[in-house]
Scaffold this motif. Structure first.
Motif, PDB file in Angstrom:
ATOM      1  N   ALA A  38      66.379  76.771  54.267  1.00 46.67           N
ATOM      2  CA  ALA A  38      65.199  77.381  54.874  1.00 46.67           C
ATOM      3  C   ALA A  38      63.982  77.396  53.941  1.00 46.67           C
ATOM      4  CB  ALA A  38      65.531  78.790  55.349  1.00 46.67           C
ATOM      5  N   PRO A  39      64.148  77.754  52.644  1.00 42.51           N
ATOM      6  CA  PRO A  39      62.968  77.776  51.758  1.00 42.51           C
ATOM      7  C   PRO A  39      62.420  76.398  51.435  1.00 42.51           C
ATOM      8  CG  PRO A  39      64.790  79.093  50.871  1.00 42.51           C
ATOM      9  CD  PRO A  39      65.344  78.243  51.952  1.00 42.51           C
ATOM     10  N   MET A  40      63.177  75.351  51.767  1.00 45.34           N
ATOM     11  CA  MET A  40      62.781  73.998  51.382  1.00 45.34           C
ATOM     12  C   MET A  40      62.217  73.177  52.532  1.00 45.34           C
ATOM     13  SD  MET A  40      65.927  73.021  48.801  1.00 45.34           S
ATOM     14  CE  MET A  40      67.254  73.775  49.755  1.00 45.34           C
ATOM     15  N   LEU A  41      62.137  73.754  53.723  1.00 40.78           N
ATOM     16  CA  LEU A  41      61.648  73.013  54.882  1.00 40.78           C
ATOM     17  C   LEU A  41      60.129  72.927  54.889  1.00 40.78           C
ATOM     18  CD1 LEU A  41      63.949  74.391  57.746  1.00 40.78           C
ATOM     19  CD2 LEU A  41      64.129  72.191  56.545  1.00 40.78           C
ATOM     20  N   THR A  42      59.629  71.801  55.345  1.00 41.23           N
ATOM     21  CA  THR A  42      58.187  71.645  55.516  1.00 41.23           C
ATOM     22  C   THR A  42      57.752  72.378  56.781  1.00 41.23           C
ATOM     23  OG1 THR A  42      58.430  69.626  56.838  1.00 41.23           O
ATOM     24  CG2 THR A  42      58.314  69.381  54.430  1.00 41.23           C
ATOM     25  N   GLN A  43      56.472  72.563  56.931  1.00 41.02           N
ATOM     26  CA  GLN A  43      55.957  73.258  58.107  1.00 41.02           C
ATOM     27  C   GLN A  43      56.203  72.468  59.385  1.00 41.02           C
ATOM     28  OE1 GLN A  43      51.824  74.110  57.341  1.00 41.02           O
ATOM     29  NE2 GLN A  43      52.306  75.938  56.119  1.00 41.02           N
ATOM     30  N   THR A  44      56.372  71.161  59.263  1.00 40.18           N
ATOM     31  CA  THR A  44      56.582  70.324  60.444  1.00 40.18           C
ATOM     32  C   THR A  44      58.061  70.079  60.738  1.00 40.18           C
ATOM     33  OG1 THR A  44      56.375  68.325  59.083  1.00 40.18           O
ATOM     34  CG2 THR A  44      54.369  69.167  60.138  1.00 40.18           C
TER      35      THR A  44
END
Length: 257
Positions: free
Chosen positions: A240-246
Motif C-alpha cells: 500500500a505505501p508503495m503504490l502510485t496514485q494511478t
C-alpha cells in the motif's frame, strides 16, 4: 492398435467408421504414444477417459469423492465396461485428478505470477523483481522495494470463483515466520488469464491452519489450505505505501465498512 483393446476382442462386430472413431479417440487421448507402458490397458484407457471427459464433478473430485462408494454413476458404468472394480476405478480417478490438478496449478500459477508482476511493475514505486524466476528457494515469488518499504509476495492463483485452495510449502511457511515482509497474495484470474481480483491471506490465519509436527520423527513438507471466502483481505496491504496514485483499485486495500 490392437494392444489398446482387451485381448479377447476381435473387432468383428464393428464398422470401419466405428473403428476409425475409436482410433481417433485413442490418438487424441495420447494413448498411442504410450503403447509399451506396463500398466494395464483398461486402467490407462479409464484414466484418460476421466481426465478428458469434461464431466463437472471431476474438477472437484478431491472433495466430492472420498472413496469407491462415492463414485458417480457415469464413472462406475465406464469402469464396469472396462472390467474395473470400483476400488480400481477410484484409484484411477484419484491418479487422473492428481495429474490434471498438478498441470493446471502450474499453468494457472505461472500466469498469475506474471500477470501480477506486470501490474506491479506499472503500479508500484521502486524496484519489482520476479525472484521465483531465479530460484524457488526464496520462499516467495515477487520482491517489491521502494524507499523504506519492502514486500515479499508469495503468489497463489486460481480461475475459480467459488473455491480457493492454496498449497504452501514448508519453506514458504518458515519464511513467513521469520520474514515480516512476507505476504501470501491470491490472484483470481478470468478464463482468459486476466486479473479479476487480488487479495491477501492473513498470516495469523495461515499459522492457525497449517499442520503440526507431532513428533521429532515426523515433519510436514507441504500442505493444502482451503481458504473460506471471508478470510482474504482485498488488495495487498504490504505494498500500500508503495503504490502510485494511478494504481488500479484491484491492488488497493479496501477500507472496512
Amino acid at each position: 492398435m490392437r494392444s489398446l483393446f482387451t485381448a479377447h476382442s476381435d473387432f468383428s462386430d464393428i464398422t470401419p467408421t466405428q473403428y476409425d472413431a475409436a482410433y481417433a479417440w485413442i490418438r487424441e487421448m495420447g494413448l498411442l504414444g504410450n503403447v509399451k507402458s506396463r500398466g494395464p490397458v483398461n486402467c490407462r484407457v479409464f484414466e484418460s477417459a476421466m481426465a478428458q471427459s469434461g464431466v463437472p464433478w471431476f474438477r472437484d473430485a478431491d472433495l466430492l469423492i472420498r472413496g469407491p462408494d462415492e463414485l458417480p454413476e457415469d464413472a462406475l458404468r465406464a469402469a464396469e465396461t472396462l472390467g474395473l472394480t470400483p476400488e480400481e476405478a477410484y484409484g484411477q480417478v484419484s491418479t487422473a485428478w492428481g495429474k490434471v490438478d498438478t498441470e493446471e496449478r502450474s499453468r494457472i500459477g505461472s500466469a498469475g505470477e506474471l500477470a501480477l508482476l506486470e501490474l506491479l511493475s506499472e503500479s508500484a514505486k521502486g524496484r519489482v523483481e520476479h525472484v521465483a524466476a531465479w530460484s524457488d528457494g526464496y520462499g516467495y515469488d515477487i520482491f517489491v522495494d521502494a524507499h523504506q518499504h519492502s514486500a515479499h509476495l508469495e503468489v497463489k492463483s486460481t480461475v475459480r470463483t467459488g473455491r480457493l485452495t492454496v498449497y504452501i510449502s514448508r519453506n514458504e511457511y518458515e519464511t513467513m515466520l521469520r520474514d515480516p515482509a512476507w505476504e501470501l497474495v491470491t490472484v483470481r484470474l478470468t478464463p482468459e488469464l486476466k486479473i479479476r481480483a487480488v487479495a491477501a491471506v492473513p498470516r495469523d490465519w495461515i499459522s492457525d491452519h497449517v499442520p503440526s509436527d507431532r513428533t521429532v520423527r515426523g515433519r510436514w513438507q507441504s500442505c493444502r489450505l482451503d481458504v473460506p471466502p471471508e478470510v482474504p483481505v482485498p488488495g495487498i496491504p504490504s505494498i500500500a505505501p508503495m503504490l502510485t496514485q494511478t494504481a488500479p483499485e484491484v491492488l488497493r486495500v479496501m477500507p472496512v465498512s
